[in-house]
Design a protein around this motif. Structure first.
Motif, PDB file in Angstrom:
ATOM      1  N   SER A   1     -27.563  76.835  69.737  1.00 30.06           N
ATOM      2  CA  SER A   1     -26.542  77.762  70.180  1.00 30.06           C
ATOM      3  C   SER A   1     -25.726  78.239  68.985  1.00 30.06           C
ATOM      4  O   SER A   1     -25.696  77.608  67.928  1.00 30.06           O
ATOM      5  N   ALA A   2     -25.033  79.351  69.165  1.00 26.79           N
ATOM      6  CA  ALA A   2     -24.319  79.961  68.055  1.00 26.79           C
ATOM      7  C   ALA A   2     -23.185  79.079  67.538  1.00 26.79           C
ATOM      8  O   ALA A   2     -22.899  79.052  66.350  1.00 26.79           O
ATOM      9  N   SER A   3     -22.513  78.370  68.416  1.00 26.18           N
ATOM     10  CA  SER A   3     -21.422  77.500  67.998  1.00 26.18           C
ATOM     11  C   SER A   3     -21.421  76.241  68.853  1.00 26.18           C
ATOM     12  O   SER A   3     -21.805  76.292  70.022  1.00 26.18           O
ATOM     13  N   PRO A   4     -20.993  75.114  68.305  1.00 25.42           N
ATOM     14  CA  PRO A   4     -21.015  73.869  69.074  1.00 25.42           C
ATOM     15  C   PRO A   4     -20.112  73.973  70.295  1.00 25.42           C
ATOM     16  O   PRO A   4     -18.988  74.481  70.214  1.00 25.42           O
ATOM     17  N   PRO A   5     -20.561  73.500  71.454  1.00 23.02           N
ATOM     18  CA  PRO A   5     -19.716  73.557  72.643  1.00 23.02           C
ATOM     19  C   PRO A   5     -18.677  72.451  72.624  1.00 23.02           C
ATOM     20  O   PRO A   5     -18.867  71.409  72.000  1.00 23.02           O
ATOM     21  N   ASP A   6     -17.573  72.677  73.288  1.00 21.56           N
ATOM     22  CA  ASP A   6     -16.577  71.643  73.451  1.00 21.56           C
ATOM     23  C   ASP A   6     -16.871  70.921  74.759  1.00 21.56           C
ATOM     24  O   ASP A   6     -16.558  71.419  75.844  1.00 21.56           O
ATOM     25  N   LEU A   7     -17.476  69.756  74.656  1.00 23.24           N
ATOM     26  CA  LEU A   7     -17.822  68.979  75.845  1.00 23.24           C
ATOM     27  C   LEU A   7     -16.646  68.184  76.371  1.00 23.24           C
ATOM     28  O   LEU A   7     -16.707  67.656  77.487  1.00 23.24           O
ATOM     29  N   GLY A   8     -15.574  68.116  75.576  1.00 26.51           N
ATOM     30  CA  GLY A   8     -14.450  67.261  75.920  1.00 26.51           C
ATOM     31  C   GLY A   8     -14.679  65.848  75.413  1.00 26.51           C
ATOM     32  O   GLY A   8     -15.809  65.414  75.189  1.00 26.51           O
ATOM     33  N   ARG A   9     -13.603  65.126  75.235  1.00 30.13           N
ATOM     34  CA  ARG A   9     -13.696  63.738  74.768  1.00 30.13           C
ATOM     35  C   ARG A   9     -14.417  62.871  75.797  1.00 30.13           C
ATOM     36  O   ARG A   9     -15.230  62.020  75.449  1.00 30.13           O
ATOM     37  N   LEU A  10     -14.131  63.091  77.066  1.00 26.10           N
ATOM     38  CA  LEU A  10     -14.709  62.295  78.141  1.00 26.10           C
ATOM     39  C   LEU A  10     -15.408  63.184  79.152  1.00 26.10           C
ATOM     40  O   LEU A  10     -14.940  64.285  79.464  1.00 26.10           O
ATOM     41  N   GLY A  11     -16.522  62.687  79.658  1.00 25.17           N
ATOM     42  CA  GLY A  11     -17.219  63.340  80.745  1.00 25.17           C
ATOM     43  C   GLY A  11     -17.517  62.335  81.845  1.00 25.17           C
ATOM     44  O   GLY A  11     -17.158  61.162  81.761  1.00 25.17           O
ATOM     45  N   VAL A  12     -18.194  62.821  82.875  1.00 27.02           N
ATOM     46  CA  VAL A  12     -18.578  62.010  84.023  1.00 27.02           C
ATOM     47  C   VAL A  12     -20.082  62.146  84.215  1.00 27.02           C
ATOM     48  O   VAL A  12     -20.609  63.267  84.240  1.00 27.02           O
ATOM     49  N   TRP A  13     -20.768  61.021  84.342  1.00 20.26           N
ATOM     50  CA  TRP A  13     -22.219  61.004  84.547  1.00 20.26           C
ATOM     51  C   TRP A  13     -22.499  60.294  85.864  1.00 20.26           C
ATOM     52  O   TRP A  13     -21.913  59.260  86.158  1.00 20.26           O
TER      53      TRP A  13
ATOM     54  N   GLU B   1     -26.035  81.187  74.227  1.00 24.41           N
ATOM     55  CA  GLU B   1     -27.108  80.466  74.911  1.00 24.41           C
ATOM     56  C   GLU B   1     -26.604  79.085  75.341  1.00 24.41           C
ATOM     57  O   GLU B   1     -25.793  78.473  74.640  1.00 24.41           O
ATOM     58  N   PRO B   2     -27.063  78.579  76.475  1.00 18.43           N
ATOM     59  CA  PRO B   2     -26.677  77.210  76.837  1.00 18.43           C
ATOM     60  C   PRO B   2     -27.076  76.230  75.735  1.00 18.43           C
ATOM     61  O   PRO B   2     -28.211  76.263  75.243  1.00 18.43           O
ATOM     62  N   PRO B   3     -26.174  75.368  75.320  1.00 24.33           N
ATOM     63  CA  PRO B   3     -26.538  74.346  74.338  1.00 24.33           C
ATOM     64  C   PRO B   3     -27.649  73.450  74.891  1.00 24.33           C
ATOM     65  O   PRO B   3     -27.745  73.231  76.101  1.00 24.33           O
ATOM     66  N   VAL B   4     -28.463  72.927  73.994  1.00 22.38           N
ATOM     67  CA  VAL B   4     -29.564  72.043  74.380  1.00 22.38           C
ATOM     68  C   VAL B   4     -29.389  70.704  73.669  1.00 22.38           C
ATOM     69  O   VAL B   4     -29.294  70.646  72.438  1.00 22.38           O
ATOM     70  N   LEU B   5     -29.328  69.633  74.450  1.00 24.90           N
ATOM     71  CA  LEU B   5     -29.281  68.278  73.910  1.00 24.90           C
ATOM     72  C   LEU B   5     -30.560  67.552  74.289  1.00 24.90           C
ATOM     73  O   LEU B   5     -31.093  67.751  75.387  1.00 24.90           O
ATOM     74  N   VAL B   6     -31.042  66.713  73.408  1.00 21.46           N
ATOM     75  CA  VAL B   6     -32.294  65.985  73.620  1.00 21.46           C
ATOM     76  C   VAL B   6     -31.995  64.494  73.777  1.00 21.46           C
ATOM     77  O   VAL B   6     -31.249  63.911  72.976  1.00 21.46           O
ATOM     78  N   ALA B   7     -32.565  63.899  74.811  1.00 22.30           N
ATOM     79  CA  ALA B   7     -32.473  62.444  74.979  1.00 22.30           C
ATOM     80  C   ALA B   7     -33.300  61.791  73.879  1.00 22.30           C
ATOM     81  O   ALA B   7     -34.530  61.883  73.877  1.00 22.30           O
ATOM     82  N   ALA B   8     -32.629  61.155  72.939  1.00 23.06           N
ATOM     83  CA  ALA B   8     -33.305  60.624  71.755  1.00 23.06           C
ATOM     84  C   ALA B   8     -32.769  59.241  71.442  1.00 23.06           C
ATOM     85  O   ALA B   8     -31.550  59.032  71.398  1.00 23.06           O
TER      86      ALA B   8
END
Length: 300
Positions: A2-14, A145-152
């Motif tokens: 993506s063009a710039s890193p997204p701000d996911l926030g310090r904490l999320g919920v899974w 574009e939606p950021p893409v993260l890979v389970a690694a």
């Protein structure tokens, strides 16, 4: 990337959200958004389909990002994945994040009928096909574009996440492994700092026996999964640690438990080790992943 890193926030919920009927799931997501959590992540196993689920709850959110963690590359071809990702990006005003993973042999082969081979190559091919997939739906000016993260979990997949995606989303890792992962990502990166998001199962319970009972209920499926055996071996654990029901050492390393201050302390350790984002898995006493009191305790 993506063009710039997204701000996911310090904490999320899974969470799977599968323990909740859809009306209750919407209410849960609405509350998490209002509590200020930066992102909501849903996995893909054998419950609700993750893209559809995020579409169903998107209207309950106004600020938080919505992401898959993770969608299996064996469950969707690259063309379908791109259409789903961009549809959700439109529905959320650009707040969608795509998490992808190669999943596990038993899920790819026995469940879906694919041949699980060369996972690194398959992920590289999938990312290339995803980027080149045709999409003729509405595109809104100014949205990246939606950021893409890979389970690694290991070095070569982390290098791919750093160079062909926006970062990595490892699972069930120690604080020490997070620091190692941060170094591996940064060493492989050729353009900017890759995102490192991690999960942390949390039990709001100070009694060790009760907390570990909830933790073991959650960890039970993973104790028999070879992928995690390999990862845990690299993290310094041994076969006797993942032998059922799981050693106290492994359980305490994978799952945080205690009062709100203790849980915040574990989160802080992961951030200090190099994580950009910690996705809290709020565990109920039975090990399900939608326990609102944990989120209430950690909010703010």
């Amino acid at each position: 990337m993506s063009a710039s890193p997204p701000d996911l926030g310090r904490l999320g919920v899974w969470g799977h959200l599968d323990s909740l009927p859809i009306a209750a799931a919407r209410s849960y997501v609405r509350r998490a958004d209002r509590l200020g959590f930066g992102s909501l992540w849903v996995p893909e196993t054998v419950g609700r389909e993750p893209f559809s689920l995020l579409g169903l709850v998107a209207g309950e959110t106004s600020e938080m990002r919505l992401g898959t963690s993770i969608a299996s590359i064996w469950g969707h071809d690259a063309q379908t994945t791109r259409m789903a990702a961009l549809t959700l990006a439109e529905a959320t005003a650009g707040r969608f994040v795509l998490g992808l993973g190669v999943s596990h042999p038993h899920l790819a082969q026995r469940l879906r009928g694919h041949e699980f081979d060369r996972p690194l190559t398959r992920m590289r091919e999938f990312l290339g096909a995803y980027r080149s997939a045709v999409y003729k739906g509405p595109m809104v000016d100014g949205w990246a574009e939606p950021p893409v993260l890979v389970a690694a979990l290991r070095e070569r997949m982390l290098a791919l996440a750093a160079t062909e995606a926006d970062g990595a989303f490892p699972y069930l890792v120690t604080t020490e492994r997070v620091a190692w992962t941060r170094d591996a990502l940064d060493a492989a990166a050729t353009d900017g700092r890759p995102i490192l998001a991690v999960t942390l199962p949390c039990v709001l319970e100070t009694d060790a026996a009760a907390a570990r009972e909830a933790a073991r209920a959650y960890l039970a499926p993973y104790l028999r999964t070879p992928t995690y055996h390999a990862s845990w071996t690299e993290q310094g654990f041994a076969e006797e640690d993942w032998a059922r029901p799981g050693s106290d050492q492994l359980v305490d390393a994978m799952v945080a438990w205690g009062d709100a201050g203790g849980l915040q302390g574990r989160i802080g350790e992961l951030l200090e080790a190099g994580a950009d984002h910690v996705a809290v898995i709020p565990l109920a006493p039975d090990g399900t992943t939608e326990h609102l009191p944990v989120l209430e305790a950690l909010a703010g």
